[in-house]
Motif scaffolding. Structure first.
Motif, short mmCIF file in Angstrom:
data_model
loop_
_atom_site.label_atom_id
_atom_site.label_comp_id
_atom_site.label_asym_id
_atom_site.label_seq_id
_atom_site.Cartn_x
_atom_site.Cartn_y
_atom_site.Cartn_z
N HIS A 25 0.81 -1.22 0.00
CA HIS A 25 0.00 0.00 0.00
C HIS A 25 0.85 1.27 0.00
O HIS A 25 0.46 2.28 -0.58
CB HIS A 25 -0.92 -0.01 1.23
CG HIS A 25 -1.68 1.26 1.42
ND1 HIS A 25 -2.58 1.73 0.47
CD2 HIS A 25 -1.69 2.16 2.43
CE1 HIS A 25 -3.11 2.87 0.91
NE2 HIS A 25 -2.59 3.15 2.08
N MET A 26 2.01 1.22 0.66
CA MET A 26 2.85 2.42 0.71
C MET A 26 4.32 2.02 0.71
O MET A 26 4.70 1.03 1.34
CB MET A 26 2.55 3.25 1.97
CG MET A 26 3.37 4.53 2.04
SD MET A 26 2.88 5.64 3.38
CE MET A 26 3.58 4.81 4.80
N VAL A 27 5.12 2.79 0.01
CA VAL A 27 6.57 2.62 -0.02
C VAL A 27 7.19 3.94 0.45
O VAL A 27 6.85 5.01 -0.05
CB VAL A 27 7.09 2.27 -1.43
CG1 VAL A 27 8.61 2.12 -1.41
CG2 VAL A 27 6.42 0.99 -1.93
N GLU A 28 8.09 3.84 1.40
CA GLU A 28 8.66 5.03 2.03
C GLU A 28 10.18 4.92 2.12
O GLU A 28 10.70 3.87 2.49
CB GLU A 28 8.06 5.18 3.42
CG GLU A 28 8.61 6.30 4.26
CD GLU A 28 8.02 6.28 5.66
OE1 GLU A 28 8.60 6.95 6.55
OE2 GLU A 28 7.00 5.59 5.88
N VAL A 29 10.86 6.00 1.75
CA VAL A 29 12.32 6.05 1.82
C VAL A 29 12.71 7.21 2.73
O VAL A 29 12.17 8.32 2.60
CB VAL A 29 12.94 6.24 0.41
CG1 VAL A 29 14.41 6.60 0.53
CG2 VAL A 29 12.77 4.97 -0.41
N MET B 159 8.98 6.72 -12.22
CA MET B 159 8.60 5.82 -13.31
C MET B 159 7.11 5.50 -13.21
O MET B 159 6.61 5.11 -12.16
CB MET B 159 9.41 4.52 -13.22
CG MET B 159 10.85 4.65 -13.68
SD MET B 159 10.98 4.78 -15.47
CE MET B 159 10.56 3.11 -15.94
N PRO B 160 6.37 5.66 -14.33
CA PRO B 160 4.92 5.37 -14.27
C PRO B 160 4.66 3.90 -13.95
O PRO B 160 5.29 3.00 -14.50
CB PRO B 160 4.44 5.72 -15.69
CG PRO B 160 5.67 5.69 -16.55
CD PRO B 160 6.81 6.08 -15.67
N ASP B 161 3.74 3.69 -13.04
CA ASP B 161 3.40 2.33 -12.62
C ASP B 161 1.92 2.32 -12.24
O ASP B 161 1.56 2.14 -11.09
CB ASP B 161 4.28 1.89 -11.44
CG ASP B 161 4.09 0.42 -11.10
OD1 ASP B 161 3.86 -0.37 -12.02
OD2 ASP B 161 4.14 0.08 -9.91
N ASP B 162 1.07 2.54 -13.24
CA ASP B 162 -0.36 2.67 -13.00
C ASP B 162 -0.98 1.35 -12.57
O ASP B 162 -0.48 0.26 -12.88
CB ASP B 162 -1.07 3.18 -14.25
CG ASP B 162 -0.66 4.60 -14.61
OD1 ASP B 162 -0.16 5.30 -13.72
OD2 ASP B 162 -0.81 4.98 -15.79
N SER C 219 -2.85 6.28 -10.36
CA SER C 219 -1.40 6.38 -10.17
C SER C 219 -1.10 6.52 -8.68
O SER C 219 -1.94 7.02 -7.91
CB SER C 219 -0.82 7.59 -10.92
OG SER C 219 -1.08 7.49 -12.31
N GLN C 220 0.10 6.11 -8.30
CA GLN C 220 0.49 6.27 -6.90
C GLN C 220 0.62 7.76 -6.55
O GLN C 220 1.00 8.57 -7.39
CB GLN C 220 1.82 5.57 -6.63
CG GLN C 220 1.73 4.07 -6.59
CD GLN C 220 2.29 3.41 -7.83
OE1 GLN C 220 3.04 4.02 -8.58
NE2 GLN C 220 1.94 2.16 -8.06
N VAL C 221 0.30 8.07 -5.30
CA VAL C 221 0.32 9.46 -4.83
C VAL C 221 1.61 9.70 -4.06
O VAL C 221 1.86 9.04 -3.05
CB VAL C 221 -0.90 9.76 -3.95
CG1 VAL C 221 -0.85 11.21 -3.45
CG2 VAL C 221 -2.19 9.49 -4.71
N SER D 202 7.58 9.26 0.02
CA SER D 202 6.71 8.08 0.03
C SER D 202 5.73 8.14 -1.14
O SER D 202 5.44 9.22 -1.68
CB SER D 202 5.93 7.99 1.35
OG SER D 202 5.01 9.06 1.46
N ILE D 203 5.24 6.97 -1.52
CA ILE D 203 4.14 6.86 -2.48
C ILE D 203 3.11 5.91 -1.89
O ILE D 203 3.44 4.95 -1.21
CB ILE D 203 4.60 6.35 -3.86
CG1 ILE D 203 5.39 5.03 -3.73
CG2 ILE D 203 5.40 7.40 -4.60
CD1 ILE D 203 5.74 4.38 -5.05
#
Length: 398
Positions: free
Chosen positions: A72-76, A94-97, A240-242, A315-316
């Motif tokens: 659900h979420m990726v955070e760096v 990079m687009p990852d719809d 798209s990811q936010v 994060s996305i």
């Protein structure tokens, strides 16, 4: 005294009734006092920590990412940088719809064309949307080709398929888990197993909204081509990811050493657990620089600590496939092995969906109080990494 006089004039039968009523009130008050004794202990959770090196043949850094299917979420978090390094930023951009398909019946997933063109020719990730694992039927399609159903007892009995009671309520048996391998050679129309599954789906008319991401492998097709399969028959939407970015200045960092997960006897470094707790506080926007305030927050940066002039958190959120996480992981590894890096370490945290029927691979996942299933990598310049895997009460230890 007047009450005593009036009481003496009452009949014996009335006195007995009053006595029983008083005894009942006393019993009820005891029950009420018991129910008000709330259990305020935090829910039991599991945290697995390990230390390894990317050069180690037994390293699990790729397997851990690939088997955590629904993110659900990726955070760096990178200390020492005001912006993401260009290589890391490129992977985030990079687009990852992904797609939201509404009111899809489960019969669609056993359609021969769907299995041959999408399940067997790429990595398919599908998760039922707005379904809560603790009170609804929940469904998922894994990239391994397994269709997972977490259903209530009534639905399970109506389906007529073979499954197992949920790991987390075996005594009561309120929920059951059914797995269907869509890639089996014998799972084709006309075969007994296929027809049993088809009749069960048609009889129950199970359907749901689904989040979908498909990554074709060596077919020459575009990832968006799966949308044409559903378009026109179901309501479809592309998403798209936010992204979200926050920056920190003059931030205290816990001092850690890559070779030791435990704390130092001499107080030279912090333990991995202390560092992990501090990362969680920073992720939640809790300031750990000041002395703890009992009425606001009791978190503070563990000792010993050092000051970094700047740090960035990026994060996305959305529906993130493991492939994107792997690319971000590789870019962070390259950044940390660069001799020009000024960061003592970087952190990559990935949160799974709270209502996913699985956590890692096909391990059953439940919600209980929070539904947490997440992992964090801490990368060091010497190619060492720490891996934290955190799950809640209703989860099998990863």
């Amino acid at each position: 005294r007047m009450s005593e006089v009036r009481f003496s004039k009452l009949s014996v039968q009335t006195c007995v009734c009053i006595t029983k009523y008083i005894a009942l009130l006393t019993t009820c008050s005891d029950v009420m006092s018991l129910t008000l004794q709330l259990d305020l202990r935090p829910p039991r959770s599991k945290l697995v920590m390990e230390k390894s090196n990317f050069a180690d043949e037994k390293s699990r850094h790729r397997k851990n990412v690939e088997e955590h299917h629904f993110n659900h979420m990726v955070e760096v978090f990178i200390p020492g940088c005001a912006e993401l390094p260009p290589s890391v930023q490129t992977e985030f951009d990079m687009p990852d719809d992904y797609y939201l398909i509404k009111d899809v019946p489960l019969t669609e997933f056993i359609n021969k064309d769907f299995i041959e063109n999408f399940v067997k020719k790429g990595s398919l990730y599908m998760l039922s949307h707005h379904t809560h694992i603790d009170k609804h039927n929940v469904y998922a399609v894994l990239p391994t080709g397994h269709l997972i159903l977490s259903v209530h007892k009534d639905t399970y009995e109506e389906l007529g398929l073979v499954g197992q009671p949920s790991q987390f309520n075996r005594k009561v048996k309120r929920k059951f888990v059914v797995e269907v391998d869509l890639t089996q050679d014998i799972f084709v129309p006309g075969k007994k197993n296929y027809e049993r599954v088809k009749k069960g789906f048609e009889r129950t008319e199970l359907k749901a909204d689904f989040l979908l991401s498909w990554k074709p492998e060596g077919t020459g097709q575009l990832a968006g081509s799966i949308l044409s399969y559903f378009h026109g028959r179901y309501e479809c939407a592309r998403h798209s990811q936010v992204p979200q970015v926050s920056r920190h200045t003059d931030l205290l960092l816990p001092v850690v050493t890559s070779s030791q997960l435990g704390d130092s006897d001499d107080g030279d470094w912090c333990s991995a657990r202390e560092c992990y707790e501090w990362l969680g506080a920073v992720s939640c926007g809790i300031s750990c620089n000041e002395a703890p305030e009992h009425y606001i927050s009791r978190f503070c940066c563990p000792d010993p600590s050092e000051m970094t002039p700047v740090a960035v958190r990026h994060s996305i959120t959305g529906f993130v496939a493991p492939g994107k996480v792997l690319r971000i992981q590789d870019s962070l590894r390259s950044y940390m092995t660069d001799n020009k890096t000024t960061s003592p370490w970087v952190a990559l945290t990935v949160h799974g969906f709270a209502d996913s029927p699985v956590s890692w691979a096909r391990r059953e996942h439940g919600f209980h109080h929070g539904g947490e299933n997440l992992y964090t990598f801490l990368f060091f310049p010497d190619s060492t990494y720490w891996l934290f895997q955190a799950v809640g009460t209703n989860d099998i230890c990863p």
